[in-house]
Design an enzyme around this catalytic site. Structure first.
Site, PDB file in Angstrom:
ATOM      1  N   PHE A  68      82.428  -8.697  49.693  1.00 42.88           N
ATOM      2  CA  PHE A  68      82.340  -9.992  50.470  1.00 42.88           C
ATOM      3  C   PHE A  68      83.838 -10.655  51.168  1.00 42.88           C
ATOM      4  O   PHE A  68      85.087 -10.362  50.120  1.00 42.88           O
ATOM      5  CB  PHE A  68      82.224 -11.398  49.217  1.00 42.88           C
ATOM      6  CG  PHE A  68      81.977 -12.664  49.392  1.00 42.88           C
ATOM      7  CD1 PHE A  68      81.493 -12.912  50.723  1.00 42.88           C
ATOM      8  CD2 PHE A  68      83.321 -13.517  49.527  1.00 42.88           C
ATOM      9  CE1 PHE A  68      81.372 -14.428  50.798  1.00 42.88           C
ATOM     10  CE2 PHE A  68      82.942 -15.237  49.931  1.00 42.88           C
ATOM     11  CZ  PHE A  68      82.548 -15.382  50.380  1.00 42.88           C
ATOM     12  N   SER A 102      82.626  -5.889  43.471  1.00 42.31           N
ATOM     13  CA  SER A 102      82.872  -6.669  43.798  1.00 42.31           C
ATOM     14  C   SER A 102      81.687  -7.794  44.231  1.00 42.31           C
ATOM     15  O   SER A 102      80.101  -7.708  43.621  1.00 42.31           O
ATOM     16  CB  SER A 102      83.968  -7.503  44.402  1.00 42.31           C
ATOM     17  OG  SER A 102      84.219  -9.010  45.014  1.00 42.31           O
ATOM     18  N   MET A 103      80.990  -8.401  45.677  1.00 47.20           N
ATOM     19  CA  MET A 103      79.713  -8.433  45.613  1.00 47.20           C
ATOM     20  C   MET A 103      78.878  -7.974  46.523  1.00 47.20           C
ATOM     21  O   MET A 103      77.843  -7.282  46.051  1.00 47.20           O
ATOM     22  CB  MET A 103      79.542  -9.270  47.380  1.00 47.20           C
ATOM     23  CG  MET A 103      78.477 -10.272  47.530  1.00 47.20           C
ATOM     24  SD  MET A 103      79.363 -11.092  49.233  1.00 47.20           S
ATOM     25  CE  MET A 103      78.591  -9.792  50.484  1.00 47.20           C
ATOM     26  N   ASP A 159      91.732  -9.959  37.417  1.00 45.38           N
ATOM     27  CA  ASP A 159      91.532  -9.558  37.856  1.00 45.38           C
ATOM     28  C   ASP A 159      91.653 -11.361  39.180  1.00 45.38           C
ATOM     29  O   ASP A 159      91.371 -11.998  38.003  1.00 45.38           O
ATOM     30  CB  ASP A 159      90.247  -9.196  37.785  1.00 45.38           C
ATOM     31  CG  ASP A 159      89.305  -9.218  39.451  1.00 45.38           C
ATOM     32  OD1 ASP A 159      89.136  -9.780  40.328  1.00 45.38           O
ATOM     33  OD2 ASP A 159      88.221  -8.673  39.707  1.00 45.38           O
ATOM     34  N   HIS A 174      91.588  -6.487  41.410  1.00 40.81           N
ATOM     35  CA  HIS A 174      90.062  -7.404  42.056  1.00 40.81           C
ATOM     36  C   HIS A 174      89.593  -5.214  42.662  1.00 40.81           C
ATOM     37  O   HIS A 174      88.575  -4.856  42.388  1.00 40.81           O
ATOM     38  CB  HIS A 174      89.509  -8.078  42.832  1.00 40.81           C
ATOM     39  CG  HIS A 174      88.604  -7.769  43.412  1.00 40.81           C
ATOM     40  ND1 HIS A 174      87.210  -8.237  41.924  1.00 40.81           N
ATOM     41  CD2 HIS A 174      87.772  -8.220  44.720  1.00 40.81           C
ATOM     42  CE1 HIS A 174      86.591  -8.465  43.045  1.00 40.81           C
ATOM     43  NE2 HIS A 174      86.350  -8.529  43.995  1.00 40.81           N
TER      44      HIS A 174
END
Length: 251
Positions: free
Chosen positions: A29, A97-98, A193, A223
């Protein structure tokens, strides 16, 4: 939706033709393919066919992202899946992540996926739930959460509030169907994160129906672990995991 801004040089999609085993790679994202390219290159070097699509509205300008929906992001990843499906007999999916959320979506939707490798995948972020109700149009960026001070992620410097509403919908959709995932899963999670709470990975592990599943903790990355200090660990463990599964198929 037509994007008004041109794609940044390092944010172009990447494709590597290799053997009949394909690896679909998704960035996250507000990020870009730059965060996943080192992995893609390493997997291509190992002989695999690799596809790293650019998610719609990403890698250009955050105003383009604001106009996209999570359906557009799904469509981008599905285009990559179709490209691999035409060339490969076996497909693995990985994402950050996304991108990890989309990885889970692909496994939920396409039962032929051989295995998944989510990295700091997002299915529940309370901060985003709260921020989506902001009356501002853009908020400060969430990108480039890295422990290594010498590395920078190519990500937007603003986050559209409209896009937060979309990722919240996507996470909810994916979380509800986690039990339908049955393929092997190698889950990477950074112990620290500042974007996606690490508990997300434990929830994924607990909720998927896969018999073959494991979590690997990344103790030296934040992250964006794919660009951080544990990059080589992710590459090595992923290649080992894929190799093991391919050997089982060919046994």
């Amino acid at each position: 939706m037509t994007e008004k801004h041109s794609v940044m040089t390092e944010a172009q999609p990447f494709y590597f033709e290799g053997n009949k085993v394909g690896i679909l790679i998704s960035h996250g994202f507000t990020g870009s393919t730059q965060s996943m390219r080192p992995l893609g290159e390493a997997y291509a070097k190992a002989g695999y066919t690799v596809c790293g699509p650019r998610l719609k509205g990403h890698g250009t300008h955050y105003e383009d992202m604001e106009k996209t929906t999570y359906h557009d992001w799904i469509a981008s990843i599905e285009e990559g899946y179709q490209w691999l499906n035409e060339r490969c007999d076996t497909i693995f999916v990985t994402g950050l992540s996304m991108g990890g959320t989309l990885t889970l979506y692909v496994a939920e939707t396409y039962p032929n996926i051989k295995a998944i490798i989510p990295i700091n995948a997002a299915i529940d972020i309370q901060d985003m739930e709260n921020m989506q109700h902001s009356n501002q149009r853009f908020l400060d960026a969430i990108g480039s959460d890295l422990k290594n001070p010498d590395v920078k992620e190519l990500a937007y410097d603003k986050t559209p509030v409209q896009s937060l509403k979309e990722i919240v919908l996507l996470m909810k959709k994916v979380k509800e169907s986690l039990h339908t995932v049955t393929c092997p899963a190698l889950i990477f999670v950074s112990t620290e994160d500042h974007v996606v709470p690490p508990e997300n990975s434990q929830t994924i592990y607990d909720s998927i129906s896969s018999r073959n599943k494991q979590i690997i903790s990344l103790k030296n990355s934040y992250h964006v672990a794919t660009l951080d200090n544990d990059q080589q660990l992710i590459i090595d463990e992923t290649l080992k995991f894929i190799d093991k599964i391919c050997n089982k198929i060919n046994a």
